[in-house]
Design an enzyme around this catalytic site. Sequence first.
Site, PDB file in Angstrom:
ATOM      1  N   ARG A 186      -4.952   0.203  -9.165  1.00  0.00           N
ATOM      2  CA  ARG A 186      -5.376  -0.847  -8.231  1.00  0.00           C
ATOM      3  C   ARG A 186      -6.419  -0.254  -7.276  1.00  0.00           C
ATOM      4  NH1 ARG A 186      -0.878  -4.491  -5.634  1.00  0.00           N
ATOM      5  NH2 ARG A 186      -2.686  -5.865  -5.461  1.00  0.00           N
ATOM      6  N   ASP A 219      -4.015  -2.619   3.832  1.00  0.00           N
ATOM      7  CA  ASP A 219      -4.221  -1.863   2.585  1.00  0.00           C
ATOM      8  C   ASP A 219      -5.268  -0.782   2.745  1.00  0.00           C
ATOM      9  OD1 ASP A 219      -3.227  -4.720   1.757  1.00  0.00           O
ATOM     10  OD2 ASP A 219      -2.637  -3.276   0.221  1.00  0.00           O
ATOM     11  N   ASN A 269      -6.421  -6.523   4.169  1.00  0.00           N
ATOM     12  CA  ASN A 269      -5.004  -6.837   3.924  1.00  0.00           C
ATOM     13  C   ASN A 269      -4.971  -8.057   3.005  1.00  0.00           C
ATOM     14  OD1 ASN A 269      -2.169  -6.283   4.436  1.00  0.00           O
ATOM     15  ND2 ASN A 269      -2.132  -8.196   5.581  1.00  0.00           N
ATOM     16  N   LYS A 270      -3.790  -8.479   2.672  1.00  0.00           N
ATOM     17  CA  LYS A 270      -3.603  -9.580   1.721  1.00  0.00           C
ATOM     18  C   LYS A 270      -4.484 -10.782   2.035  1.00  0.00           C
ATOM     19  CE  LYS A 270      -1.748  -9.576  -1.229  1.00  0.00           C
ATOM     20  NZ  LYS A 270      -2.463  -9.313  -2.508  1.00  0.00           N
ATOM     21  N   ALA A 330       0.797  -1.232   0.000  1.00  0.00           N
ATOM     22  CA  ALA A 330       0.000   0.000   0.000  1.00  0.00           C
ATOM     23  C   ALA A 330       0.837   1.293   0.000  1.00  0.00           C
ATOM     24  CB  ALA A 330      -0.988  -0.033   1.159  1.00  0.00           C
ATOM     25  N   GLN A 349       4.294 -13.238  -1.831  1.00  0.00           N
ATOM     26  CA  GLN A 349       5.026 -12.099  -1.246  1.00  0.00           C
ATOM     27  C   GLN A 349       5.793 -12.512   0.014  1.00  0.00           C
ATOM     28  OE1 GLN A 349       1.835 -12.001  -2.264  1.00  0.00           O
ATOM     29  NE2 GLN A 349       1.229  -9.981  -2.959  1.00  0.00           N
TER      30      GLN A 349
HETATM   31  O1  MRU Z   1      -1.096  -7.134  -3.479  1.00  0.00           O
HETATM   32  P1  MRU Z   1      -0.034  -6.452  -2.656  1.00  0.00           P
HETATM   33  O2  MRU Z   1       1.260  -7.186  -2.648  1.00  0.00           O
HETATM   34  O3  MRU Z   1       0.102  -4.992  -3.030  1.00  0.00           O
HETATM   35  O4  MRU Z   1      -0.609  -6.507  -1.179  1.00  0.00           O
HETATM   36  C1  MRU Z   1       0.191  -6.029  -0.141  1.00  0.00           C
HETATM   37  C2  MRU Z   1      -0.375  -6.229   1.200  1.00  0.00           C
HETATM   38  O5  MRU Z   1      -1.450  -6.744   1.375  1.00  0.00           O
HETATM   39  C3  MRU Z   1       0.406  -5.649   2.341  1.00  0.00           C
HETATM   40  O6  MRU Z   1       0.283  -6.425   3.480  1.00  0.00           O
HETATM   41  C4  MRU Z   1      -0.130  -4.233   2.631  1.00  0.00           C
HETATM   42  O7  MRU Z   1      -0.128  -3.469   1.467  1.00  0.00           O
HETATM   43  C5  MRU Z   1       0.652  -3.536   3.671  1.00  0.00           C
HETATM   44  S1  MRU Z   1       2.176  -2.966   3.029  1.00  0.00           S
HETATM   45  C6  MRU Z   1       3.026  -2.091   4.181  1.00  0.00           C
END
Ligand code: MRU
Length: 348
Positions: free
Chosen positions: A88, A239, A249-250, A47, A198
Amino acid sequence: MIKTIEWTDEGVRMIDQRLLPTEEKYLMLRSFEEVAEAIKDMAVRGAPAIGVSAAMGIALGTKQAVGTSVNDLQEDFDYICNVMSQTRPTAVNLFWAIERMRAAFQKAMIETKDVEEIKQRLVEEARKIFDEDLASNRAIGRFGGELIPDGATVLTHCNAGALATAGDYGTALGVIRGARDAGKRIAVIADETRPFLQGSRLTAWELAQDSIPVTIITDNMAGHVMKQGKVDAIVVGADRIAANGDTANKIGTYMVAVLAREHRIPFYVAAPISTIDLNLSSGDEIPIEERGHREVTHIRDQRLAPEGIEVHNPAFDVTPNEFIHAIITDKGVARAPYIQTLRLLSRV
Ligand code: MRU
């Protein structure tokens, strides 16, 4: 220090996160369209990193605009902001950064009619957003580091580290680094984080670079390690956090939170204030991105599923606020009732 994103005279430089950990390659993005594509295709992700990249992309595109009048510039600027906003949908930091750039543009327009001066102000604003992100992650690390006991093993999901922010510390991994920098011995368990990996590709890579002990597990092992008493705390990023504390979040984070509650393990969210969306009263209103099916059916070029099979690939889930012990922000630690504490912290 990991340099996730950098403003340079040539363009926006960033590490290509799609290739890690096998290749450490840097992209030089020379147009705003290239920056937008890098966000969409996840060369840069996380994010705060998305927000910083969008701000730099807007500054770059506006700097390259050829119109000579303020009106021409305004038209180009609006177009660029619009392109960025389509990259996004879930991470609110993207929209927050676009709003910051819009406000900087409006202010500059009031103060000067010099097109070059306005462009320069936008570059300065983007660099400021970058610097502020580094500082806010350090603050999250200081506040959060206090909550983690010496000798703890912390489980995390996805990557909320240097790679997900402007660089350096990160948010969830900022808490781990904050505890480490306070002299505590910390070990990490990183969920692999299907489908984009990730956790195993990025979190494991950046913690290994930093000599922080890390063990990876596949996502379906989290319950088992919690039941075995191997996890003392869970820290994840975010996010978008709604006004009541519900946190997107993810994908998979919700599952971890439910398991944490069952095993009485504290579950923390770490995020800067720019991730809080006070306009949304609950997590039900957070838009959840559906990503391409190939992320699920393939790993790189290797097919894992039958051809033509139905696939669902939501990139995020929402953890209800009652599962969250505390939300660690750059302004302090918020606890329930989040509807009050998040609003108060946002005003600091
Ligand atoms: O799809 P992504 O890799 O952008 O998703 C990222 C996440 O869900 C992270 O946990 C979130 O953005 C926090 S980043 C400090």
